[in-house]
Design an enzyme around this catalytic site. Structure first.
Site, PDB file in Angstrom:
ATOM      1  N   ASP A  53       0.807  -1.221   0.000  1.00 27.40           N
ATOM      2  CA  ASP A  53       0.000   0.000   0.000  1.00 27.40           C
ATOM      3  C   ASP A  53       0.840   1.270   0.000  1.00 27.40           C
ATOM      4  O   ASP A  53       0.437   2.281  -0.562  1.00 27.40           O
ATOM      5  CB  ASP A  53      -1.009   0.004   1.150  1.00 27.40           C
ATOM      6  CG  ASP A  53      -0.407  -0.331   2.500  1.00 27.40           C
ATOM      7  OD1 ASP A  53       0.829  -0.442   2.616  1.00 27.40           O
ATOM      8  OD2 ASP A  53      -1.186  -0.487   3.467  1.00 27.40           O
TER       9      ASP A  53
ATOM     10  N   ASP B 213       3.583   0.790  13.394  1.00 28.35           N
ATOM     11  CA  ASP B 213       2.807  -0.457  13.478  1.00 28.35           C
ATOM     12  C   ASP B 213       3.466  -1.597  14.235  1.00 28.35           C
ATOM     13  O   ASP B 213       2.790  -2.336  14.932  1.00 28.35           O
ATOM     14  CB  ASP B 213       2.435  -0.981  12.083  1.00 28.35           C
ATOM     15  CG  ASP B 213       1.316  -0.168  11.449  1.00 28.35           C
ATOM     16  OD1 ASP B 213       0.795   0.731  12.119  1.00 28.35           O
ATOM     17  OD2 ASP B 213       0.988  -0.429  10.298  1.00 28.35           O
TER      18      ASP B 213
END
Length: 892
Positions: free
Chosen positions: A79, A489
């Site tokens: 992404d 993350d």
């Protein structure tokens, strides 16, 4: 558990890259008020070898694409981290979009990939990261005729969203399997369906297509992110309705519209109709055709994903009769997830697989049918709740951190099968091999068919070479581990060996995103990190160089990590968290006191020699504390950047030596230096823009540490090094190694001259090593090349009719070159198709390569490198000799 990826990426960009106008769009900055260094900056070039500090994965892989006509040819899209090609011989992935530069950083987001089954050398990528204002450039379709080794670009008149909601749906970009000059692209934002009839060179809207979509995730979102129309989400050809060289007649298109999700053309895209009888109330995430049996399979969800989705169905459409059949493996009432991943076994088309992409708890689910969806089995099932029986075994020995250090209670297990599992593909040439993407990695198996015989199939990471972390901060202490990282993350890692995957990310506390870290300069065993966490402490400490951690205590009001600084001796810390003002503490944060004289949200750093001195910056003002962070005083220094897109560091070992980089196009933008603790700053006139600053081991004979920066110098954006305090600079990356946005952090290695660690926003931690062992940066106005030269010519990749090569030219003489021209003759008539980091001409078999502006200067003992792709027939023999102007070079 891993829902924060989009927030991490957006907040990181908003805090740095998108402060004001993105630096990528900046014009030359005006001269700042105050002192200016009038040194004329010379720019040289050095040859670097670039690698990743291995993490293996670390982000969402929404799509995997196998070529349907060539075995072992596969691609993966991420992404925000570019695209990759599978290399079967090493079972690893090769990055394909590292050439994306600063000005077009959004093109590292890949919304779709298409591999040409007619001509497997051709591959296409639809690129663009955001459809709202966060991305300053429109999207594009990249095309390659050498499997992604080089690219040409077709700009689009709208944006694409590789990191937008719905990015797991697809594929949006496809090649006609019969007439490969025809491609389709599904656009977001109400832009409709687009077509190319010249192999992706030009694109036009299919005006006859009746529905541009209407589904948005959240219509109330004023940022334009969640409120964007997700548009046309996939295109599928029925290859049986065409012949080789002719346009395929039947095409299916998926639309983000819950009432009108699937359309079809039976006349090669001239006219389109909504498929009659189709289910409503859901979005079709995937549409996969089994042309042999005449079935179109559809995976439906009530949401666009990749995070959300509470209900879902699987349907089968009989293309010959028009019959719809609900083939869902569970009752609708029993779903708490949507279906996303969908694939057909091309060797045995009756075999279908699907995933419950949004089943976060207790695990994702994978379904398999061998009778065209008539009956299904699951990858795991309950025996007696909460106990599970698995048809698989997990082996994450190659990427051990995928357990996340968890110790869950049943029915959860660690490691998990995954989450956000929208990319699922069975190898079209090997029924036993399957790959699927998750929010953290690519998993795969090579004994999938054991599922059907009562055995267990083995799931393991198939992600080596694919690095997809967003890097927020980096540190290279003078002793202990060479690299500590702060990542989005997955927190961050302590790398004791850059070539090996660390066993675990930081734990205790296990921050989802680490925003800042620091170590005590004279006591590197003391390390501090801060970051984001849904609940619990936002700060952790280590007394053994980051090997083990313990949680600190938050001051009242803390909502996020912010920035943190450790005193040079580790005796105290200053923290500027989100949610409250700047705080200081002695010891390890059992209690905190508010700092005075400095605004909330300021970036903080420590002096690297005086443990009582700390620094801060906010909105154009530099702040100094001489009492351990208790009180700060605003510096009288003027002319600094007015915004907050600034990073600064103090030089190790010298009190008051501070370098500051940053700015934006609407004001001051560059690199400043202070030798009096921030009381005054001098701007380096030769640095047009700079966004990071770091220090590394001094060059041989140099009295000052090496500087590194991500900057624009001499009109060129790149990664630069200076061994003479910024008087001259060497560009150390090249056009093939740019990695989009590199503005978060940079640091040299204090133990290895020339080694530099570079942050990326989605391509992980990149580190480079120099070929310039002399430590000289060149510069100045040296004469034309004289003396000896040496050339290394290396073919790095070769395929049928094409190849890629690197050429390294070394100055083995005693005088510096200021401009060079290298010539050679191809022995087998090879032709160059694209060359980078030099200008070139070719006349028959004779090639001449010349320097470009930034790599003209080559010091004695230094090298310059360029690369190219080319074509060949019959043989691809290497050139036997090279000439530098009128001299013959040694060939190695």
């Amino acid at each position: 558990m891993r829902r924060t990826r989009i927030l991490t990426a957006v907040l990181a960009l908003a805090a740095g890259l998108l402060a004001g106008t993105p630096p990528a769009l900046a014009a030359d900055a005006p001269t700042a008020a105050g002192s200016t260094d009038t040194t004329q900056t010379a720019v040289a070039a050095d040859t670097y070898t670039w690698k990743n500090a291995r993490i293996d994965g670390g982000g969402f892989v929404p799509g995997i694409v196998f070529n349907r006509s060539e075995k072992n040819l596969a691609y993966a899209r991420t992404d925000i981290g570019g695209a990759y090609r599978w290399t079967e011989s090493t079972k690893s992935w090769t990055p394909l979009l590292d050439s994306v530069g600063w000005d077009e950083w959004g093109h590292t987001g890949v919304v779709s990939l298409a591999s040409d089954s007619v001509d497997p050398d051709k591959v296409y990528a639809a690129v663009g990261t955001y459809t709202n204002s966060w991305d300053p450039t429109d999207g594009a379709v990249l095309r390659s005729s050498d499997r992604g080794a080089s690219w040409q670009k077709a700009d689009l008149p709208f944006k694409l969203g590789g990191n937008m909601p719905g990015r797991g749906m697809g594929e949006r970009l496809v090649v006609d399997p019969n007439r490969n000059s025809v491609l389709y692209l599904g656009a977001p934002s109400g832009k409709g369906l687009w077509r190319s009839t010249d192999s992706g060179v030009s694109w036009s809207r299919v005006t006859a297509f009746p529905n541009a979509g209407n589904y948005v995730q959240d219509a109330t979102d004023t940022s334009g992110y969640a409120s964007d129309n997700q548009g046309i989400v996939w295109v599928t050809f029925d290859e049986s309705t065409g012949t080789k060289g002719s346009t395929t007649q039947t095409v299916y298109v998926g639309v983000a519209d819950k009432d009108n999700a699937v359309y079809r053309s039976t006349d090669g895209g001239t006219t389109w109709t909504r498929l009659a009888g189709q289910p409503t109330g859901y979005l079709a995430h995937k549409g996969v055709l089994d042309a042999a049996n005449g079935y179109l399979y559809l995976a439906y969800s009530d949401k666009g994903g990749p995070y959300d989705g509470g209900k879902g169905r699987l349907w089968r459409y009989a293309t010959r009769s028009g019959t719809w059949t609900d083939i869902s493996p569970v009752a609708e009432a029993d779903t708490y997830y949507g279906f996303g991943g969908l694939t057909v076994d091309r060797q045995h088309p009756g075999t279908v697989m699907a995933t419950a992409y949004s089943s976060w708890w207790p695990d994702t689910q994978i379904f398999r049918s061998t009778d065209s969806g008539g009956t299904w089995t699951k990858a795991w099932d309950y025996t007696s709740y909460p106990n599970r029986s698995n048809r698989y075994t997990m082996d994450v020995a190659s990427v051990p951190w995928l357990t996340f250090g968890a110790n869950p209670a049943p029915p959860e297990q660690t490691p998990k099968l995954g989450w956000m599992t929208e990319g699922l593909e069975i190898d079209p040439f090997d029924s036993a091999r399957m790959m699927y993407g998750t929010g953290a990695t690519i998993y795969g198996t090579e004994n999938l068919t054991d599922w059907d015989t009562g055995g267990r199939f083995t799931v393991e990471p198939m992600v080596r070479g694919l690095e997809e972390t967003a890097v927020n901060d980096l540190a290279s202490p003078p002793s202990g581990a060479p690299l500590l990282s702060a990542l989005g993350d997955i927190g961050g890692f302590r790398h004791t060996d850059l070539t090996k995957v660390p066993s675990m990310m930081y734990t205790s506390p296990n921050l989802t995103t680490t925003t800042s870290l620091d170590y005590a300069e004279t006591n590197p065993n003391t390390v501090v990190r801060v970051g984001d966490l849904d609940s619990g402490p936002h700060i952790g400490f280590s007394t053994d160089n980051g090997a083990n951690w313990f949680a600190g205590t938050d001051p009242s009001g803390v909502t996020g990590g912010g920035t943190v600084a450790a005193a040079s001796d580790g005796s105290r810390f200053v923290w500027s968290p989100s949610g409250t003002g700047v705080q200081y503490t002695t010891g390890f944060g059992t209690s905190w006191s508010a700092s005075s004289g400095i605004p909330a949200g300021a970036r903080v750093e420590s002096d690297r020699a005086d443990p009582k001195t700390f620094y801060g910056f906010k909105s154009g003002t530099f702040y100094v504390s001489s009492d351990g962070g208790a009180t700060f005083t605003a510096s009288p220094a003027s002319g600094l950047p007015s915004g907050d897109s600034v990073r600064f560091k103090a030089l190790p070992g010298t009190k008051g030596d501070v370098w500051l980089a940053g700015g934006a196009s609407d004001g001051a933008y560059g690199l400043w230096h202070s030798t009096d603790g921030g009381a005054t700053f001098t701007r380096l006139a030769g640095v047009e823009q700079a966004d990071t600053i770091g220090f590394g081991k001094a060059a041989a004979g140099a009295s000052y540490q090496t500087l590194y920066t991500s900057a624009k110098i001499g009109g060129v954006r790149g990664i630069f090094r200076s061994t003479d305090k910024g008087a001259t600079w060497t560009r150390i990356n090249d056009d093939a190694h740019q990695w989009g946005w590199t503005g978060a952090a940079i640091t040299g290695d204090p133990r290895v001259y020339g080694r530099v660690y570079v942050s990326t926003n989605g391509r992980g931690i990149v580190y480079g090593d120099t070929s310039d062992t002399s430590g000289g940066d060149g510069g100045g106005t040296d004469p034309a090349p004289t003396g000896a030269c040496a050339v290394t010519y290396r073919i790095t990749n070769q395929w049928s009719g094409g190849f890629q090569a690197d050429v390294t030219l070394t100055n083995s003489g005693t005088s510096a070159w200021n401009g060079w021209t290298l010539g050679w003759t191809f022995p087998d008539g090879q032709r160059i198709t694209q060359l980078w980091n030099a200008d070139h001409t070719q006349d028959g078999t004779a090639v001449t390569a010349r320097n470009v502006s930034w790599n003209a200067t080559v010091a004695p003992g230094s090298s310059v490198a360029f690369g190219f792709t080319g074509s060949w027939t019959g043989s691809n023999t290497k050139p036997k000799s090279f000439r530098l102007d009128d001299r013959t070079c040694t060939v190695t």
